[in-house]
Design a protein around this motif. Structure first.
Motif, PDB file in Angstrom:
ATOM      1  N   UNK A 146       0.805  -1.213   0.000  1.00  0.00           N
ATOM      2  CA  UNK A 146       0.000   0.000   0.000  1.00  0.00           C
ATOM      3  C   UNK A 146       0.836   1.260   0.000  1.00  0.00           C
ATOM      4  N   UNK A 147       1.878   1.273   0.816  1.00  0.00           N
ATOM      5  CA  UNK A 147       2.749   2.453   0.904  1.00  0.00           C
ATOM      6  C   UNK A 147       3.466   2.690  -0.429  1.00  0.00           C
ATOM      7  N   UNK A 148       4.024   1.640  -1.007  1.00  0.00           N
ATOM      8  CA  UNK A 148       4.725   1.780  -2.284  1.00  0.00           C
ATOM      9  C   UNK A 148       3.746   2.124  -3.401  1.00  0.00           C
ATOM     10  N   UNK A 149       2.584   1.487  -3.387  1.00  0.00           N
ATOM     11  CA  UNK A 149       1.568   1.804  -4.400  1.00  0.00           C
ATOM     12  C   UNK A 149       1.135   3.258  -4.328  1.00  0.00           C
ATOM     13  N   UNK A 150       0.910   3.757  -3.117  1.00  0.00           N
ATOM     14  CA  UNK A 150       0.513   5.155  -2.954  1.00  0.00           C
ATOM     15  C   UNK A 150       1.636   6.090  -3.405  1.00  0.00           C
ATOM     16  N   UNK A 151       2.873   5.730  -3.089  1.00  0.00           N
ATOM     17  CA  UNK A 151       4.008   6.537  -3.542  1.00  0.00           C
ATOM     18  C   UNK A 151       4.050   6.602  -5.067  1.00  0.00           C
ATOM     19  N   UNK A 152       3.875   5.450  -5.724  1.00  0.00           N
ATOM     20  CA  UNK A 152       3.932   5.411  -7.182  1.00  0.00           C
ATOM     21  C   UNK A 152       2.784   6.192  -7.817  1.00  0.00           C
ATOM     22  N   UNK A 153       1.602   6.109  -7.225  1.00  0.00           N
ATOM     23  CA  UNK A 153       0.467   6.874  -7.753  1.00  0.00           C
ATOM     24  C   UNK A 153       0.723   8.369  -7.575  1.00  0.00           C
ATOM     25  N   UNK A 154       1.241   8.754  -6.419  1.00  0.00           N
ATOM     26  CA  UNK A 154       1.561  10.174  -6.200  1.00  0.00           C
ATOM     27  C   UNK A 154       2.645  10.650  -7.167  1.00  0.00           C
ATOM     28  N   UNK A 155       3.611   9.801  -7.432  1.00  0.00           N
ATOM     29  CA  UNK A 155       4.761  10.195  -8.251  1.00  0.00           C
ATOM     30  C   UNK A 155       4.423  10.236  -9.740  1.00  0.00           C
ATOM     31  N   UNK A 156       3.653   9.250 -10.226  1.00  0.00           N
ATOM     32  CA  UNK A 156       3.471   9.101 -11.666  1.00  0.00           C
ATOM     33  C   UNK A 156       2.045   9.270 -12.171  1.00  0.00           C
ATOM     34  N   UNK A 157       1.055   9.361 -11.292  1.00  0.00           N
ATOM     35  CA  UNK A 157      -0.335   9.377 -11.766  1.00  0.00           C
ATOM     36  C   UNK A 157      -1.179  10.466 -11.118  1.00  0.00           C
ATOM     37  N   UNK A 158      -0.604  11.612 -10.855  1.00  0.00           N
ATOM     38  CA  UNK A 158      -1.334  12.764 -10.320  1.00  0.00           C
ATOM     39  C   UNK A 158      -1.816  12.606  -8.886  1.00  0.00           C
ATOM     40  N   UNK A 159      -1.358  11.647  -8.158  1.00  0.00           N
ATOM     41  CA  UNK A 159      -1.720  11.490  -6.758  1.00  0.00           C
ATOM     42  C   UNK A 159      -3.192  11.176  -6.551  1.00  0.00           C
ATOM     43  N   UNK A 160      -3.781  11.663  -5.460  1.00  0.00           N
ATOM     44  CA  UNK A 160      -5.179  11.344  -5.152  1.00  0.00           C
ATOM     45  C   UNK A 160      -6.168  11.813  -6.217  1.00  0.00           C
ATOM     46  N   UNK A 161      -5.780  12.783  -7.040  1.00  0.00           N
ATOM     47  CA  UNK A 161      -6.679  13.263  -8.091  1.00  0.00           C
ATOM     48  C   UNK A 161      -7.002  12.165  -9.091  1.00  0.00           C
ATOM     49  N   UNK A 162      -6.160  11.158  -9.182  1.00  0.00           N
ATOM     50  CA  UNK A 162      -6.418  10.068 -10.123  1.00  0.00           C
ATOM     51  C   UNK A 162      -7.718   9.340  -9.764  1.00  0.00           C
ATOM     52  N   UNK A 163      -8.106   9.381  -8.501  1.00  0.00           N
ATOM     53  CA  UNK A 163      -9.341   8.725  -8.078  1.00  0.00           C
ATOM     54  C   UNK A 163     -10.581   9.461  -8.577  1.00  0.00           C
ATOM     55  N   UNK A 164     -10.421  10.714  -8.969  1.00  0.00           N
ATOM     56  CA  UNK A 164     -11.558  11.517  -9.436  1.00  0.00           C
ATOM     57  C   UNK A 164     -11.759  11.429 -10.944  1.00  0.00           C
ATOM     58  N   UNK A 165     -10.818  10.867 -11.652  1.00  0.00           N
ATOM     59  CA  UNK A 165     -10.944  10.766 -13.105  1.00  0.00           C
ATOM     60  C   UNK A 165     -12.044   9.776 -13.456  1.00  0.00           C
ATOM     61  N   UNK A 166     -12.827  10.080 -14.472  1.00  0.00           N
ATOM     62  CA  UNK A 166     -13.968   9.219 -14.807  1.00  0.00           C
ATOM     63  C   UNK A 166     -13.542   7.879 -15.386  1.00  0.00           C
ATOM     64  N   UNK A 167     -12.354   7.785 -15.953  1.00  0.00           N
ATOM     65  CA  UNK A 167     -11.906   6.531 -16.550  1.00  0.00           C
ATOM     66  C   UNK A 167     -11.505   5.504 -15.496  1.00  0.00           C
ATOM     67  N   UNK A 168     -11.086   5.961 -14.330  1.00  0.00           N
ATOM     68  CA  UNK A 168     -10.560   5.054 -13.323  1.00  0.00           C
ATOM     69  C   UNK A 168     -11.600   4.045 -12.841  1.00  0.00           C
ATOM     70  N   UNK A 169     -12.819   4.447 -12.480  1.00  0.00           N
ATOM     71  CA  UNK A 169     -13.787   3.435 -12.055  1.00  0.00           C
ATOM     72  C   UNK A 169     -14.077   2.400 -13.143  1.00  0.00           C
ATOM     73  N   UNK A 170     -14.134   2.845 -14.381  1.00  0.00           N
ATOM     74  CA  UNK A 170     -14.361   1.896 -15.472  1.00  0.00           C
ATOM     75  C   UNK A 170     -13.178   0.950 -15.634  1.00  0.00           C
ATOM     76  N   UNK A 171     -11.984   1.481 -15.497  1.00  0.00           N
ATOM     77  CA  UNK A 171     -10.794   0.652 -15.639  1.00  0.00           C
ATOM     78  C   UNK A 171     -10.761  -0.429 -14.553  1.00  0.00           C
ATOM     79  N   UNK A 172     -11.043  -0.045 -13.308  1.00  0.00           N
ATOM     80  CA  UNK A 172     -11.000  -1.020 -12.235  1.00  0.00           C
ATOM     81  C   UNK A 172     -12.184  -1.972 -12.268  1.00  0.00           C
ATOM     82  N   UNK A 173     -13.292  -1.585 -12.873  1.00  0.00           N
ATOM     83  CA  UNK A 173     -14.409  -2.514 -12.990  1.00  0.00           C
ATOM     84  C   UNK A 173     -14.135  -3.563 -14.059  1.00  0.00           C
ATOM     85  N   UNK A 174     -13.288  -3.249 -15.031  1.00  0.00           N
ATOM     86  CA  UNK A 174     -12.929  -4.213 -16.064  1.00  0.00           C
ATOM     87  C   UNK A 174     -11.764  -5.097 -15.655  1.00  0.00           C
ATOM     88  N   UNK A 175     -11.015  -4.711 -14.658  1.00  0.00           N
ATOM     89  CA  UNK A 175      -9.845  -5.449 -14.236  1.00  0.00           C
ATOM     90  C   UNK A 175     -10.151  -6.904 -13.871  1.00  0.00           C
TER      91      UNK A 175
END
Length: 126
Positions: free
Chosen positions: A91-120
């Motif tokens: 979790x710690x490393x994943x959060x670091x990587x999301x903050x570093x490379x994917x806009x941090x917590x804002x990535x959770x607000x993108x409309x594509x993210x829920x669709x991406x995780x529902x298809x996973x």
């Protein structure tokens, strides 16, 4: 740190530990081969979101939740500590990587993210 801030941190930590514990027990209901091994582990997502939204200060709650899940399933103290450390670090490393490379917590607000995780779950397992 004031007393009210400390009590707020403890309440958040206790709630996160409880949510992680319940999600872990539900995830282990899907275990087929061994009581403590499952292909679906919902607490990973909970830990990642908690670390993204609340910051690294919540890692002890994640560690405690993972430890309790494992110690009450089928593990010794040593293996439960090792597994809890691994669950916390992912979790710690994943959060670091999301903050570093994917806009941090804002990535959770993108409309594509829920669709991406529902298809996973539909993707083939390796």
């Amino acid at each position: 740190m004031t007393l009210s801030r400390l009590s707020e941190n403890l309440a958040v930590g206790a709630a996160l530990t409880l949510v992680y514990l319940v999600a872990g027990k539900l995830g282990l209901m899907l275990a087929f081969v061994h009581a403590s091994a499952t292909a679906v582990w919902p607490p990973t997502g909970i830990a990642l979101v908690a670390l993204l939204m609340l910051g690294p200060r919540v890692w002890p709650a994640i560690f405690l939740g993972a430890f309790i899940v494992n110690i009450t399933t089928a593990g010794s103290v040593a293996t439960s500590i090792g597994i809890a450390a691994g669950n916390t670090l992912e979790g710690v490393v994943g959060a670091y990587l999301v903050r570093r490379f994917a806009r941090g917590p804002q990535v959770l607000r993108l409309s594509i993210v829920p669709r991406m995780f529902s298809l996973l779950p539909c993707s083939p397992a390796c």
